[in-house]
Design a protein around this motif. Structure first.
Motif, short mmCIF file in Angstrom:
data_model
loop_
_atom_site.label_atom_id
_atom_site.label_comp_id
_atom_site.label_asym_id
_atom_site.label_seq_id
_atom_site.Cartn_x
_atom_site.Cartn_y
_atom_site.Cartn_z
N PHE A 8 30.22 49.59 7.09
CA PHE A 8 30.72 48.44 7.85
C PHE A 8 31.01 47.31 6.86
O PHE A 8 30.13 46.89 6.11
N GLU A 60 27.74 52.04 17.55
CA GLU A 60 26.99 53.21 17.09
C GLU A 60 26.53 54.07 18.27
O GLU A 60 26.61 55.29 18.23
N ILE A 82 28.09 46.15 16.32
CA ILE A 82 27.98 47.40 15.56
C ILE A 82 26.91 48.31 16.17
O ILE A 82 27.07 49.53 16.22
N LEU A 127 35.49 49.79 9.64
CA LEU A 127 34.41 50.75 9.84
C LEU A 127 34.84 52.17 9.46
O LEU A 127 35.98 52.58 9.75
N THR A 151 39.64 55.61 10.32
CA THR A 151 39.05 54.31 9.99
C THR A 151 39.39 53.34 11.13
O THR A 151 40.47 53.38 11.70
N ILE A 197 27.32 55.15 8.74
CA ILE A 197 28.54 54.40 9.00
C ILE A 197 28.61 53.25 8.01
O ILE A 197 27.61 52.57 7.76
#
Length: 536
Positions: A434, A480, A476, A447, A460, A432
């Motif tokens: 960021f 995830e 984050i 992201l 996105t 990913i």
């Protein structure tokens, strides 16, 4: 194929048995099944193991543990200049009396000095952490020309690329084929000349030094190490202050390994071709078995069994310049009588407790089991940056439109028990990207998730910072985990709770008809415009 993850337990040994000594290897003359003498504390009837167990056989390690045991030994670190200059000495030559007088005193060590301390490192322990990560690699090490009979190496079509063709007759386990950590180590063994020569020296020394008597061939393990230049070894063992001597029980980590090969290695795999041809459901994540399996190293696994993955203390490896590996469908002639694909479920019931870590055969009866024995700690996220080239180009365009980039980077999605989407179809990590941006005094996070394997189409995500001291790093990590639990979908309920009216999904621009996983750079401007409109 679904893999069941389970703790390590071995049949016919007592709970909390500690490995005291590791002796010679032997097999019947004319046979191929090598075993190794092991002394356990407390003493017991079982005194040898199949060499398929070498992955977990380190001195002073506790087997069948029913409680947590602190790792045995005193910690030490040694810097290696050139391991090829190390002396070959017997354990009996170690100045530490209780070590040199044990029954395995004739076994070979490497002797070297670091920071004024003389180390005695059992040679089989170094081979264990470098090479013996599965029964397959252990068996292959005992065969002259074993690597050549399993793999065909060719130059790749692209610059700085090498192709490794897994031959149709290869018995390389499914886990090693689909695991990017194990593939990287295998590429190192196959392509780095020093390392390959070291691996091959195991069989060469066995042929040269093995002795036959009373119907058995016996051998005291010895091999030639690779140079391991500038490698750091972290170990545990027994230290004697008077003689400044350290006897190694176990190597915990090997850092700063170098690889002399191309930067990209493509594995062509006939089993992957069969998997794609079957068009079955994606392999599921590991799940805990109903009962704990017991390793029976007197029996063999069957070819069609479900594969258990056994949790064992992994060796930590890191490469100074890690290679990128990919797994592709074999582009040669497919063999007839294709084996079951990786998605084929076995008919083994959950009440089956005995498993075998040896290599599957048509004579085998038990389910197969593999060790999860490598923890690759290489700094390698840069290898996956090309998956985000279009996204990065879009962020650069945003910077020309009044956005300031505060921070940014690429992260691997974490492994969560019971979930598999943290990996791409070829076994590489799913990442990913960021980026934290500011515009007109307001902070935003942008992201993007790698969905190049087309497992899901994911827009996105733009998030507007909800409070001045908001913890983006913690958020984050939470996102995830939600992504994986929701099979690569943004967690709507969570976003509404944390970012009410402050989150936007930004559609991607049109993709290439040849490759749906890649974005067309000429449509970046429209992507930028949609992001800017969402910020307004």
């Amino acid at each position: 194929m679904a893999s069941k993850k389970a703790p390590l337990r071995i049949k016919r040994i007592r709970d909390n048995s500690r490995i005291k000594e590791i002796g010679l290897m032997y097999r019947r003359v004319g046979g191929s099944d090598w075993r190794i003498n092991i002394s356990l504390d407390p003493g017991q009837h079982k005194k040898n193991f199949a060499i398929s167990q070498l992955t977990v056989l380190a001195r002073r390690r506790v087997l069948n543990a029913t409680e947590h045991f602190k790792p045995a030994g005193y910690p030490a670190t040694a810097h290696v200049d050139d391991a090829t200059t190390w002396s070959h000495r017997r354990i009996s030559e170690c100045p530490i009396k209780n070590v040199s007088e044990q029954e395995d005193q004739d076994q070979w060590c490497f002797s070297f000095e670091s920071e004024g301390i003389e180390f005695f490192l059992p040679q089989i322990e170094l081979a264990r952490v470098l090479f013996f990560h599965s029964a397959y690699m252990t068996r292959l090490a005992m065969l002259p020309n074993g690597l050549s009979e399993e793999f065909d190496i060719q130059s790749g079509d692209e610059p700085d690329t090498t192709e490794i063709h897994i031959l149709p007759t290869s018995t390389l386990p499914l886990k090693a084929r689909g695991d990017h950590e194990q593939r990287r180590v295998l590429a190192w063994i196959l392509l780095d000349e020093e390392t390959r020569n070291s691996f091959s020296s195991i069989a060469q020394n066995q042929l040269k030094e093995g002795e036959e008597s009373n119907g058995h061939r016996r051998w005291k393990f010895r091999f030639d190490p690779p140079a391991l230049a500038n490698v750091e070894l972290t170990m545990r063992g027994q230290f004697q202050k008077e003689s400044r001597t350290f006897f190694v029980y176990e190597i915990d980590s090997v850092e700063n390994l170098t690889v002399q090969s191309s930067t990209t290695v493509e594995f062509f795999d006939p089993r992957f071709a069969e998997q794609q041809a079957s068009k079955g459901a994606a392999a599921q994540g590991a799940s805990a078995p109903v009962t704990e399996p017991l390793i029976d190293d007197d029996e063999l696994p069957s070819l069609d069994s479900e594969e258990y993955i056994l949790d064992v203390p992994p060796v930590k490896l890191s490469f100074s310049q890690p290679v990128m590996t990919t797994r592709k469908a074999y582009n040669g002639r497919r063999r007839s009588g294709a084996e079951k694909s990786e998605e084929t479920e076995s008919e083994t019931g959950d009440d089956q407790t005995d498993v075998s870590t040896d290599e599957p055969t048509i004579r085998g009866q038990l389910p197969a089991a593999e060790f999860d024995a490598i923890d690759d700690q290489s700094d390698d996220t840069h290898l996956y940056a090309r998956k985000f080239e279009a996204f990065s180009a879009m962020v650069e365009l945003l910077r020309t439109k009044g956005c300031r980039q505060v921070s940014g980077g690429i992260r691997k999605l974490p492994a969560l028990a019971g979930y598999s989407k943290h990996l791409l179809e070829d076994g590489n990590p799913r990442c990913i990207a960021f980026h934290l941006l500011t515009k007109h005094g307001q902070s935003y996070a942008l992201l993007e998730v790698d969905t190049s394997d087309n497992k899901n189409r994911l827009s996105t995500l733009l998030l507007k910072q909800p409070s001045p001291r908001f913890d983006w790093q913690a958020e984050i990590i939470t996102l995830e985990q939600y992504l994986l639990k929701k099979s690569l979908n943004w967690p709507t309920s969570h976003l509404k709770l944390v970012f009410p009216d402050r989150h936007k999904r930004i559609p991607h621009p049109r993709t290439s008809s040849e490759n749906k996983g890649l974005l067309e750079p000429d449509s970046l401007q429209h992507w930028v415009d949609r992001v800017l409109a969402a910020m307004a």
